[in-house]
Design an enzyme around this catalytic site. Sequence first.
Site, PDB file in Angstrom:
ATOM      1  N   TYR A  14      -2.680 -59.116 -26.750  1.00  0.00           N
ATOM      2  CA  TYR A  14      -3.609 -58.542 -25.778  1.00  0.00           C
ATOM      3  C   TYR A  14      -4.478 -57.534 -26.515  1.00  0.00           C
ATOM      4  O   TYR A  14      -3.975 -56.532 -27.013  1.00  0.00           O
ATOM      5  CB  TYR A  14      -2.787 -57.880 -24.678  1.00  0.00           C
ATOM      6  N   TYR A 168       3.741 -58.884 -13.366  1.00  0.00           N
ATOM      7  CA  TYR A 168       4.037 -57.968 -14.467  1.00  0.00           C
ATOM      8  C   TYR A 168       3.913 -56.516 -14.007  1.00  0.00           C
ATOM      9  O   TYR A 168       4.810 -55.694 -14.199  1.00  0.00           O
ATOM     10  CB  TYR A 168       3.076 -58.215 -15.644  1.00  0.00           C
ATOM     11  N   HIS A 169       2.784 -56.185 -13.394  1.00  0.00           N
ATOM     12  CA  HIS A 169       2.535 -54.791 -13.040  1.00  0.00           C
ATOM     13  C   HIS A 169       3.376 -54.334 -11.860  1.00  0.00           C
ATOM     14  O   HIS A 169       3.550 -53.133 -11.652  1.00  0.00           O
ATOM     15  CB  HIS A 169       1.048 -54.586 -12.753  1.00  0.00           C
ATOM     16  N   LYS A 534      -6.005 -37.847  -9.988  1.00  0.00           N
ATOM     17  CA  LYS A 534      -6.201 -38.957 -10.930  1.00  0.00           C
ATOM     18  C   LYS A 534      -7.698 -39.057 -11.233  1.00  0.00           C
ATOM     19  O   LYS A 534      -8.433 -39.777 -10.564  1.00  0.00           O
ATOM     20  CB  LYS A 534      -5.718 -40.279 -10.313  1.00  0.00           C
ATOM     21  N   ASP A 538      -8.674 -44.662 -14.390  1.00  0.00           N
ATOM     22  CA  ASP A 538      -7.296 -45.083 -14.652  1.00  0.00           C
ATOM     23  C   ASP A 538      -6.548 -45.276 -13.334  1.00  0.00           C
ATOM     24  O   ASP A 538      -6.327 -44.329 -12.587  1.00  0.00           O
ATOM     25  CB  ASP A 538      -6.602 -44.019 -15.508  1.00  0.00           C
ATOM     26  N   HIS A 540      -3.421 -46.646 -13.103  1.00  0.00           N
ATOM     27  CA  HIS A 540      -1.961 -46.655 -13.260  1.00  0.00           C
ATOM     28  C   HIS A 540      -1.415 -45.377 -12.624  1.00  0.00           C
ATOM     29  O   HIS A 540      -1.362 -44.324 -13.249  1.00  0.00           O
ATOM     30  CB  HIS A 540      -1.575 -46.734 -14.741  1.00  0.00           C
TER      31      HIS A 540
END
Length: 661
Positions: A14, A168-169, A534, A538, A540
């Site tokens: 990746y 995945y996340h 935040k 981003d 996440h």
Amino acid sequence: MSVQPDRPWVMRTYAGHSSAAESNALYRRNLAKGQTGLSVAFDLPTQTGYDPDHVLSRGEVGKVGVPIPHLGAMRRLFEDIPLSEMNTSMTINATAMWLLAMYQVAAEEQGVEPAALAGTTQNDIIKEYLSRGTYVFPPEASLRLTTDMIAYTVSTIPKWNPLNICSYHLQEAGATPVQELAFAMSTAIAVLDAVKDSGQVPDDQFEQVVGRISFFVNAGVRFVEEMCKMRAFGRLWEEITRDRYGVTDPKMRRFRYGVQVNSLGLTEAQPENNVQRIVLEMLGVTLSKDARARAVQLPAWNEALGLPRPWDQQWSLRLQQVLAFESDLLEYGDIFEGSHVIEAKVDELVEGAKAEIDRVQAMGGAVAAVVSGYMKQELVTSHAERRARIESGEMKVVGLNCYTETEPSPLTADLDAAIMVADPQAEANAIADVQQWRSERDQQAVDAALEALQQQAKTEQNLMAATLDAVRAGATVGEWAGALREVFGEYRAPTGVSGVSGVAEAGTELTAVREKVRQTGEELGGRLRFLVGKPGLDGHSNGAEQVAVRARDAGFEVIYQGIRLTPEQIVAAAVAEDVHVVGLSILSGSHMELVPDVQKGLADAGLTNVPVIVGGIIPDSDGRKLEAAGIAAVFTPKDFGMTDIMSRVVDEIRKANDLPV
């Protein structure tokens, strides 16, 4: 008798950073080293539909991927790489239609017909509302774009995987294996139902839609459970495609998946341990022939420290090559077939996942479960429980909460050299590039293409043709997304924080911190207020959510407005809420730009007694610079004790207000 080994899985890295030209050079080097597919990482502005010169793009350009705002950048990204021979995976979701359109036009300019293109667009927007946060539009509009892309690729780019459902996340956000299975399958059901209901795909072609859907999953260090999870995925997908959608061709029911193994479990403490973690996680998705990944990409040992270097990525590629070409793994059939232990675990996971799928369907499906906040709250709760087990020592993490004694590591002797530093000129170069691109195009053609896109967005027409026209006219990703924002509107997903408790019961340490919070509040004239922010793009948000949950457990009044805020918005919230501390969470590497902006804004607003704390993937040298500039505290992944962090926060509030510590 000689054994003919199976073909190995596709080995990807990746990658993408700084600029299209630099990423192109990296891709060509990786292909020369034996990599067998491309996996493109785009930067956050490209993922969220902003051009490099947008205010929200500040500090984010070229950091976690490559900026590709227009066709010229896409051309440079794949220069001298024959797209007719590539299998290209593009990790892109909200703006997937735009990137696929640019990829198609770039290929046509190489003389490659769309029908010859092979690859994948992730395009799983549901998980963006739950974990990564790169959504742009409301869920219903996002699902419409996904549906249009699927219908288009089935007829025009038949070898393309238009949807890569990405659980995945979900695991990175705290999902248990059952939740990962159930939420991924619920997403698949939502998309397939939407495609069917749209009427864009004839019934006799619907099997092709099912057959082109792929999955991208996570594999944690509990590799036996993870391997069973993969077998459970295959069984569930077989049942859903056969029973719900009537798919008769076994090939079209096959569960096709790729893997990025777990980054959540990688540690900043003793990071050399991450190598064996990565290997064990890889085994979970390669050992079982009947549930083996089609493509694997591995993180690097130093991802909890910062951006991996090309050498670190090469090491991860070599881990795969040693397993595939030196071991005898590929010479045997399924080595777990007939195992009572494995079958029992698979049955347990399937049963649990079916119950959760039924729960989501009863709510009205995945979109309804996103809008209501149910799925997000479940993930925040699971993650909080995981963190509590690590803090208590029940869940052992070697080098982090046990066996912490260590010899000095030569790998991290020079921390500044152990990671790659993003090109500080990347943002300025990308801004100059996009402004030059705009100045050299036919603006009337762009305006007409975007107007046509908007008009078609108000109908039920497939938007792929209008998007291709906008690409060819020279529009940018920010203009395409901006035009659709005007039609579809903006969206802020539920944070999942309300109603979640991070600890079942307060132990001695948390009780002591609660008393500190209460006493300090009394001394300052009211309950302590903690703003968790935040800044930037981003998305996440796992760390910010867990800080918000534990701060509330500790007795703070918590203000958390979710992701994607400008420094100005965070400062305005600090003023309006009269907060005692501001905590900023940044994992994208933009901390050296955005943190000072917030700090200056607070000073300009007169909030000089409000300490700022920062958490994220922050290299040691950057942490020292931030603290020297007046940031009260910097926390990184090695600081896993949330209650200790809360105690430190109270101390910083007391210092800032001249109270004894």
